[in-house]
Scaffold this active site. Structure first.
Site, PDB file in Angstrom:
ATOM      1  N   TYR C 101      14.991 -70.602  15.607  1.00  0.00           N
ATOM      2  CA  TYR C 101      14.625 -70.414  14.496  1.00  0.00           C
ATOM      3  C   TYR C 101      15.314 -68.866  14.395  1.00  0.00           C
ATOM      4  O   TYR C 101      14.743 -67.971  15.198  1.00  0.00           O
ATOM      5  CB  TYR C 101      13.064 -70.135  14.168  1.00  0.00           C
ATOM      6  CG  TYR C 101      12.905 -69.767  12.569  1.00  0.00           C
ATOM      7  CD1 TYR C 101      12.989 -70.758  11.755  1.00  0.00           C
ATOM      8  CD2 TYR C 101      12.564 -68.313  12.627  1.00  0.00           C
ATOM      9  CE1 TYR C 101      12.555 -70.353  10.399  1.00  0.00           C
ATOM     10  CE2 TYR C 101      12.250 -68.122  11.114  1.00  0.00           C
ATOM     11  CZ  TYR C 101      12.451 -69.015  10.091  1.00  0.00           C
ATOM     12  OH  TYR C 101      12.219 -68.513   8.877  1.00  0.00           O
ATOM     13  N   GLU C 189      18.074 -68.129   6.189  1.00  0.00           N
ATOM     14  CA  GLU C 189      17.550 -68.917   7.243  1.00  0.00           C
ATOM     15  C   GLU C 189      18.375 -69.624   8.135  1.00  0.00           C
ATOM     16  O   GLU C 189      18.947 -70.635   7.306  1.00  0.00           O
ATOM     17  CB  GLU C 189      16.252 -69.256   6.608  1.00  0.00           C
ATOM     18  CG  GLU C 189      15.219 -69.831   7.657  1.00  0.00           C
ATOM     19  CD  GLU C 189      14.082 -70.373   6.859  1.00  0.00           C
ATOM     20  OE1 GLU C 189      13.057 -70.086   6.878  1.00  0.00           O
ATOM     21  OE2 GLU C 189      14.524 -71.679   6.323  1.00  0.00           O
TER      22      GLU C 189
END
Lengths: 288, 380, 380, 288
Positions: C101, C189
């Protein structure tokens, strides 16, 4: 005792496994400098110098593990800014960057960042520091000086060695030698160093080695006249230099008539500084 | 690395600084053609990297294409301050009302870029700076934040620029600042920035110096390097990573370290000699670099003696000695060489040299004195 | 402004963040063709601006072009959390070893961009954050200096990334940071950033939110706005500079100021009612804005009462009253309107309304109570 | 006396000749605020308000000429960052930015620069400051409050007016009202303002008006529990707001469960703060 570094300094070396880094780190280590860690990203976990010095991936990790409080940088020029920023971000209080050829723009950014951090930077493009008998933090040869009462500060590299060597030949030693480097944007300057020498009880007199370009020597002259009680002997290189030509150091450009050797010598002389005509003469002008 | 006017203008244009219409040429007929394209009246400007081109006759206003061809031909045949003119810039002639000086340089005292501006631009800007320093505005820029609009306005205000030009000026100053910053310049200068009779602003001349240390970030700019204008010896020196500057004297110098090299030259001069060059072989120079340095010094026929001063730190004295010996073997060197070796492996170095014809000295002063003596025809 | 995955990936690619091969489509046959081009195995991903697409069946792995066509057709017919799927992204299927992530958001507490990273990326990242917060690395970046290599290395170290991937990871993180900064994002992101079986790294999913206030700097990004996914009323509201959010209740609200609008909704709820919307007409709204706001509220058939709460400061009460009256004249409004007007020109405003059917209240609480009473069928 | 502004404040207005700027400047002027200068680049030399207030081209020039020590900014959003930087660079000690819609990236840069300058920033996207009877620095209507002993601090605009109005209806006045604005990156925060009120002898109690989003109210709750001796009454707007929707203010986003009204109310209540259910209720909870 000395200024900036002594035998208690816990020295970390950034770029310890590179060609130059390894050679000089070994010299520092052999001299007896308290080398506690090396940093080479990607080589964390290795040990160097017969398993005596651990290598880490980052300055922060190295500092946490070893309590390092001085960092010497030997990484190539294009990575030097990152190395200085990393050391400053990890709050290493004294950073010594030996690397030459660091772009001015990088140094401008580094200085701006470091000014917020309250850490000392010496260099770049400098020979580093030497406190004889205690700590060699950089590339000043260890065998050309011995402990003594003369503080030495210089913008130059080998010219400094020349002076130290001449002093040694006359049996004069030094408290600490500081090579501040000749780049246009750099860390510690003459005044900063003179202040430290003035406050150091082991330093009784100071040798200052300047060169053409910029106005640091003139500012130092002013400082000496106002605040210095200890005698200063100076040598300024570049009397024979033609104006406007680059002399190896980006710093050694005579900027539109400013920064000539004559001007600097005059300013220093007016401030009561003794001026040597050549490096070897300095030794004879110091107080025994 | 100094850029030519036409190169600097190319960069300025990329960053939104308006420049006159024009093109570079290296033959006179091309100048004629460009003049035709631009409507006849053009300025022919020699592209050499020295100041005072105008006073030397290297800039001429041509009233028509034929005159453009004639002037181009004249200028392409010139030498200015020793530099041959190989290229000319042919720009449209512009009528203007005012000449402004506008530059960005690094302020060494404050470690930041600095705007330098004056309402009294033009060829005499240095005189203005001397006689009326209050007419020169200096303005520091925070290097991390960059130039802000309010600062550009402050500069416009300081040089009493009429308000109608502010918007344009702010745009130009931003362009100049970005050109300076993005190309790692140490100087970006417009002199003059003119206000034309039809109320536009444009950069009539342009000068940039790029930080050599930052060229690795600018592969596109390396192509701009103009090898023509450099002495072949300097080109050769760069190839070997040597820092070399040709001077006028008779004693060739090879030293490690710029400061020590200058000090060595100073001592030669103090003892009545004159150095033929500045040559710093840098730290840790090996045998190959030393032979190259020697070759470069010997390429100057005026050199009568060579003084080599090495203070071994990173540099090892034995490596230097080996380099010297191998050069001597290869080339028959007819002039005397005086060597002073101190520091790392100095014993080893001296021992290597003791059987050769190379003279050794044990102090810098004595090395300088010996060299001067030999250069002036004296004997030891 | 939220960007779709395919739009975010386009930006990432421009900034050097590797993404899978793929293309967006809006008909199933196109998906088949793309699958053929990409070698057969592809992932069909619905492009809707909500989370949980996978769990809702909006992401499917197709083993060949025919299956791609089938899945594409299925997904293009879906609604996910109330949003119709109008576009799908057809990406090459990638086999991977690890999911990382990696995101950049603004840290409000420190007023700077912050890197958020975890070795345990993937769909369950929020669960990871809940259950093992130590697996989430947070790292502040100096906004003026920007991301430095050493920081990118620190992040790589912190998530125990194998060294062989560092160089690549540093490049990707720089790319992500630049994408974030240069586009005025408030979020950029990658989840997951995968390490493929053949040892490459790439962004399998991408999410960006652009600061609406900065869109004036990004004319190219405005085109990305997906009007499809917004309720027509919200599009209309934006046109008039109103801040409008549709909710589920029965009492339509029109208030000046976001805080006061929320407080008004709170009071409605405290008194047993439920607000039909959030609507902030902003400061200094004139008559035209007010009528537009009224139109937008009335477009919701569920609305039974309208509560208008105006505290005149910049906004003038008489202007609001005029707007209301003109709207009432134009449209036949069948539901009751309760108005509370205080502040600048409040007398004037009330006087304008006194002859109309509009009810006035003198406190916020009484206005809310009246509205709730009327909405629940009560009488005054 | 009050906090931040009073009748001695010398107020400069950036964007004084714009539509909004002119309207509100005039309100400020009429209120009796000591408006000493306006700044509109390109209009230097003009005079405004019947020749009573001079207009300058730059903040620096205006400050030098008039001794201004507060600047209020009414310029459009895309120029607001430049205006704040200009005021900070001129070292105006208190900068109040009314403008709404300033990009977050601009504010991040502005904050970083201002932090080095040691100046106060209020806003952006805020109604400004009002010290009743002394100085109106921003857009808070002058007629909805009167001098009193209640300090008011708020993230909201009209909601604040609502509270002041309800207080006035109950014959309660205020020492100073501070609208700190609701943007994610802004200047003065709740804690900064509470500190000032705690130290102000004219302030006996404080009203704090918060809303959903962020964690400033929670931090303030912690501060109040530790350091505040004066009673605090609070109202938090947004109890009825659905999570994750943007509520006009970029600041009013509920960030993954953080920053709900419930959470804030709970934190404040634990710290001994009285919580009002609606703005009008606040007046009844204050000490007469």
């Amino acid at each position: 005792m000395s200024i900036l570094v002594d035998k208690a300094s816990r020295v970390l070396i950034q770029g310890i496994t590179g060609n130059e880094g390894q050679f000089h780190s070994w010299q520092m280590f052999q001299y007896g400098t308290n080398v506690v860690a090396g940093v080479t990203p990607g080589k964390g976990g290795d040990w160097i110098f017969d398993g005596k010095v651990p290598v880490f991936d980052s300055v922060k990790v190295a500092k946490d593990a070893t309590g390092a409080n001085v960092s010497v940088i030997f990484v190539p020029a294009r990575y030097a800014a990152d190395a200085m920023l990393e050391a400053a971000d990890a709050e290493i209080p004294l950073i010594v960057c030996i690397t030459e050829g660091v772009p001015v723009r990088d140094m401008i950014q580094v200085r701006k960042f470091l000014d917020q951090k309250k850490v000392y930077l010496v260099g770049p493009n400098c020979p580093g520091l030497l406190t004889p008998g205690q700590a060699k933090v950089g590339i000043i040869p260890g065998n050309i000086t011995k402990p003594g009462n003369v503080g030495v500060v210089s913008r130059s590299g080998t010219l400094t060695y020349e002076v130290l060597y001449a002093m040694l030949a006359n049996d004069i030693g030094s408290s600490t030698c500081v090579g501040i480097g000749g780049d246009p944007v750099h860390g510690l300057n003459f005044i900063d160093t003179l202040e430290l020498f003035e406050a150091d009880p082991e330093t009784d007199q100071v040798v200052m080695i300047g060169e053409i370009g910029g106005n640091e020597e003139q500012l130092a002259a002013d400082y000496i006249a106002r605040y210095m009680t200890k005698p200063v002997v100076a040598f300024i290189a570049g009397e024979s230099a033609p104006p406007g030509k680059r002399m190896g150091h980006a710093g050694a450009i005579i900027e539109s008539g400013e920064g000539t050797a004559e001007e600097k010598i005059h300013a220093l002389r007016v401030s009561g500084v003794q001026i040597a005509h050549h490096p070897e003469e300095i030794a004879s002008m110091l107080i025994r | 690395m100094k850029l030519h006017e036409y190169q600097s203008k190319k960069i300025f244009e990329q960053f939104g600084v308006p420049i006159p219409k024009g093109r570079v040429a290296n033959i006179a007929s091309e100048a004629k053609q460009i003049a035709e394209e631009l409507g006849g009246r053009v300025v022919i400007k020699s592209q050499v990297l020295v100041g005072g081109r105008g006073k030397a006759g290297g800039i001429k206003l041509a009233k028509d294409p034929n005159e453009a061809m004639k002037f181009a031909s004249d200028i392409l045949g010139m030498e200015i301050k020793g530099l041959p003119v190989r290229k000319i810039l042919v720009d449209e002639a512009v009528n203007f009302e005012q000449e402004i000086y506008l530059a960005i340089i690094n302020n060494r005292s404050n470690n930041c870029p600095m705007i330098v501006a004056s309402a009294s631009g033009g060829v005499d800007i240095e005189e203005v700076a001397q006689l009326s320093p209050e007419k020169i505005i200096k303005y520091n820029i925070d290097p991390l934040l960059g130039l802000q609009d309010f600062q550009a306005r402050d500069v416009a205000l300081s040089i009493d620029l009429p308000r109608v030009y502010w918007k344009n000026f702010i745009k130009i100053l931003h362009g100049l600042y970005h050109a300076f910053w993005e190309t790692d310049s140490t100087l970006a200068e417009i002199n003059p920035l003119v206000i034309t009779k039809d109320e536009r602003m444009m950069a009539l001349d342009a000068k940039m110096i790029i930080d050599d240390n930052a060229l690795f970030r600018h592969p596109d700019l390396i192509e701009f390097r103009d090898l023509d204008i450099e002495a072949p010896a300097e080109v050769e020196a760069r190839k070997y990573g040597l820092s070399f500057i040709k001077l006028d004297g008779e004693i060739g110098c090879m030293v490690n370290g710029a400061g020590l090299a200058m000090a060595t030259m100073d001592i030669i001069q103090q003892n009545g000699g004159s150095p033929a060059n500045f040559l710093d072989i840098g730290g840790g120079a090996g045998a190959e670099k030393v032979s190259a340095a020697l070759r470069i010094i010997l390429s100057d026929p005026k050199v009568k003696v060579i003084l080599i001063n090495i203070f071994g730190g990173i540099t090892r004295c034995d490596e230097v000695a080996k380099g010297l010996l191998s050069s001597i073997k290869q080339t028959k060197i007819k002039i005397p060489i005086v060597v002073r070796l101190v520091g790392t492996n100095e014993e080893l170095g001296r021992r290597l040299l003791c059987d050769s014809e190379i003279l050794t000295a044990d102090s810098l002063v004595s090395a300088a004195k010996t060299s001067v003596l030999l250069a002036t025809g004296g004997e030891l």
